[in-house]
Design a protein around this motif. Structure first.
Motif, PDB file in Angstrom:
ATOM      1  N   ASN A 232     -12.782  33.177 -13.646  1.00 22.70           N
ATOM      2  CA  ASN A 232     -11.410  33.283 -12.613  1.00 22.70           C
ATOM      3  C   ASN A 232     -11.085  31.779 -12.527  1.00 22.70           C
ATOM      4  O   ASN A 232      -9.791  31.543 -12.509  1.00 22.70           O
ATOM      5  N   ILE A 233     -12.043  30.666 -12.668  1.00 24.80           N
ATOM      6  CA  ILE A 233     -11.435  29.379 -12.341  1.00 24.80           C
ATOM      7  C   ILE A 233     -10.403  29.149 -13.840  1.00 24.80           C
ATOM      8  O   ILE A 233      -9.222  28.633 -13.423  1.00 24.80           O
ATOM      9  N   ILE A 234     -10.799  29.292 -14.868  1.00 27.11           N
ATOM     10  CA  ILE A 234      -9.928  28.877 -16.102  1.00 27.11           C
ATOM     11  C   ILE A 234      -8.835  29.930 -15.967  1.00 27.11           C
ATOM     12  O   ILE A 234      -7.806  29.357 -16.497  1.00 27.11           O
ATOM     13  N   LEU A 235      -8.641  31.100 -15.597  1.00 26.75           N
ATOM     14  CA  LEU A 235      -7.507  31.882 -15.594  1.00 26.75           C
ATOM     15  C   LEU A 235      -6.586  31.496 -14.520  1.00 26.75           C
ATOM     16  O   LEU A 235      -5.326  31.417 -14.647  1.00 26.75           O
ATOM     17  N   ASP A 236      -7.126  30.752 -13.338  1.00 26.54           N
ATOM     18  CA  ASP A 236      -6.171  30.267 -12.480  1.00 26.54           C
ATOM     19  C   ASP A 236      -5.578  29.016 -12.803  1.00 26.54           C
ATOM     20  O   ASP A 236      -4.382  28.854 -12.430  1.00 26.54           O
ATOM     21  N   LEU A 237      -6.175  28.146 -13.605  1.00 25.63           N
ATOM     22  CA  LEU A 237      -5.788  27.074 -14.274  1.00 25.63           C
ATOM     23  C   LEU A 237      -4.555  27.452 -15.187  1.00 25.63           C
ATOM     24  O   LEU A 237      -3.445  26.736 -15.377  1.00 25.63           O
ATOM     25  N   ILE A 238      -4.923  28.383 -16.148  1.00 23.55           N
ATOM     26  CA  ILE A 238      -3.807  28.861 -17.054  1.00 23.55           C
ATOM     27  C   ILE A 238      -2.658  29.447 -16.295  1.00 23.55           C
ATOM     28  O   ILE A 238      -1.384  29.138 -16.630  1.00 23.55           O
ATOM     29  N   PHE A 239      -2.904  29.946 -15.472  1.00 22.63           N
ATOM     30  CA  PHE A 239      -1.750  30.696 -14.408  1.00 22.63           C
ATOM     31  C   PHE A 239      -0.894  29.713 -13.934  1.00 22.63           C
ATOM     32  O   PHE A 239       0.262  29.649 -13.942  1.00 22.63           O
ATOM     33  N   GLU A 240      -1.567  28.609 -13.404  1.00 21.33           N
ATOM     34  CA  GLU A 240      -0.688  27.594 -12.648  1.00 21.33           C
ATOM     35  C   GLU A 240       0.100  26.847 -13.869  1.00 21.33           C
ATOM     36  O   GLU A 240       1.308  26.671 -13.628  1.00 21.33           O
ATOM     37  N   LYS A 241      -0.486  26.654 -15.056  1.00 21.80           N
ATOM     38  CA  LYS A 241       0.367  26.127 -16.216  1.00 21.80           C
ATOM     39  C   LYS A 241       1.546  27.003 -16.426  1.00 21.80           C
ATOM     40  O   LYS A 241       2.541  26.517 -16.746  1.00 21.80           O
ATOM     41  N   PHE A 242       1.026  28.125 -16.700  1.00 24.77           N
ATOM     42  CA  PHE A 242       2.169  29.184 -17.000  1.00 24.77           C
ATOM     43  C   PHE A 242       3.289  29.214 -16.077  1.00 24.77           C
ATOM     44  O   PHE A 242       4.478  29.253 -16.534  1.00 24.77           O
ATOM     45  N   THR A 243       3.262  29.358 -14.987  1.00 25.15           N
ATOM     46  CA  THR A 243       4.109  29.197 -14.005  1.00 25.15           C
ATOM     47  C   THR A 243       5.194  28.219 -13.967  1.00 25.15           C
ATOM     48  O   THR A 243       6.405  28.278 -13.797  1.00 25.15           O
ATOM     49  N   LYS A 244       4.629  27.079 -14.382  1.00 25.68           N
ATOM     50  CA  LYS A 244       5.422  25.787 -14.347  1.00 25.68           C
ATOM     51  C   LYS A 244       6.267  26.062 -15.798  1.00 25.68           C
ATOM     52  O   LYS A 244       7.555  25.483 -15.916  1.00 25.68           O
ATOM     53  N   LEU A 245       5.762  26.724 -16.913  1.00 22.35           N
ATOM     54  CA  LEU A 245       6.583  27.002 -17.946  1.00 22.35           C
ATOM     55  C   LEU A 245       7.604  27.780 -17.679  1.00 22.35           C
ATOM     56  O   LEU A 245       8.890  27.588 -18.388  1.00 22.35           O
ATOM     57  N   GLN A 246       7.567  28.695 -16.555  1.00 17.68           N
ATOM     58  CA  GLN A 246       8.542  29.618 -16.507  1.00 17.68           C
ATOM     59  C   GLN A 246       9.954  28.829 -15.756  1.00 17.68           C
ATOM     60  O   GLN A 246      10.912  29.320 -15.819  1.00 17.68           O
ATOM     61  N   LYS A 247       9.556  27.745 -15.206  1.00 14.95           N
ATOM     62  CA  LYS A 247      10.723  27.071 -14.468  1.00 14.95           C
ATOM     63  C   LYS A 247      11.548  26.257 -15.535  1.00 14.95           C
ATOM     64  O   LYS A 247      12.782  25.895 -15.158  1.00 14.95           O
TER      65      LYS A 247
END
Length: 247
Positions: A232-247
């Motif tokens: 869950n920790i790794i996936l949360d970190l990936i999700f945070e990076k992913f959301t920044k790429l959407q911007k």
């Protein structure tokens, strides 16, 4: 944290006994300054020479240099005050963060961003981590799928195509079904991200990007009840990076 960098290197292959030594170190990381090599050997029912051989495989001159490296790392976190009930969770977080570089997390987010479809291959308790992540990714209009059982996993593996991304999550990376699925996926010439427990395993060795979670194993009557907090920790970190790429 040199120790974490060394044990997660792709060119380091550790056997089952060496994995037990690494897990013992991680479980006793915060109190390692008081540890003697004879204490470790006796607790694990192995010889001191077995521990020394692992130290040298990792690039240390011996146990003393390993111990110094870990003590130095602990000094960076000595301001953190935790009671004994929180130590296990704290270890899962700190060790998992230490095992994965920021660059690797960013690469995973980019692979997801650039894919047309993400398919998560996971079974058992590991599937819950995949389902939660996939649901959040779907809010960004990304097609993200989690096959629910063995047959569906095999079906989706056979139907992967250009633009797809295979994301595989497995505690051991060594189960028969995981080996079968990755065998199929490798023929499809799609990128593979994996998250496994700490070891150079079959799945991580065949992945394009291998990430690692600290998982303290826990079994009752042959049932795997190991916490998937590290996933869950790794996936949360990936999700945070992913959301920044959407911007």
């Amino acid at each position: 944290m040199k120790f974490f960098d060394l044990i997660s290197k792709d060119n380091i292959s550790i056997n089952s006994t060496e994995k037990r030594i690494v897990e013992y170190i991680l479980e006793n990381y915060s109190s390692f300054s008081k540890m003697k090599i004879t204490d470790m050997a006796n607790s694990l029912y192995i010889s001191s020479n077995t521990i020394i051989r692992l130290c040298k495989k990792l690039g240390y001159s011996g146990f003393s240099e390993l111990k110094y490296d870990i003590i130095s790392s602990n000094n960076l976190h000595e301001g953190i005050n935790l009671n004994s009930d929180h130590i296990s969770i704290h270890n899962s977080i700190i060790q998992t963060l230490s095992l994965n570089s920021s660059e690797a997390i960013h690469e995973a987010a980019e692979l997801i961003h650039n894919s047309n479809r993400i398919v998560f291959f996971s079974l058992g308790l590991s599937q819950y981590s995949a389902l939660s992540f996939c649901k959040r990714i779907q809010y960004f209009n990304k097609m993200c799928l989690v096959p629910k059982d063995r047959d569906e996993n095999i079906l989706f593996a056979n139907n992967l195509g250009k633009g797809d991304l295979a994301f595989m999550i497995s505690a051991s990376g060594e189960t028969d079904i995981i080996k079968k699925i990755i065998g199929i996926v490798k023929t499809k010439k799609v990128k593979i991200i994996s998250i496994t427990g700490l070891s150079q395993n079959f799945l991580s060795q065949l992945s394009d990007l291998a990430l690692y979670a600290y998982l303290k194993e826990y079994h009752i009557k042959n049932h795997d009840l190991t916490s998937r907090l590290g996933f869950n920790i790794i996936l949360d970190l990936i999700f945070e990076k992913f959301t920044k790429l959407q911007k």
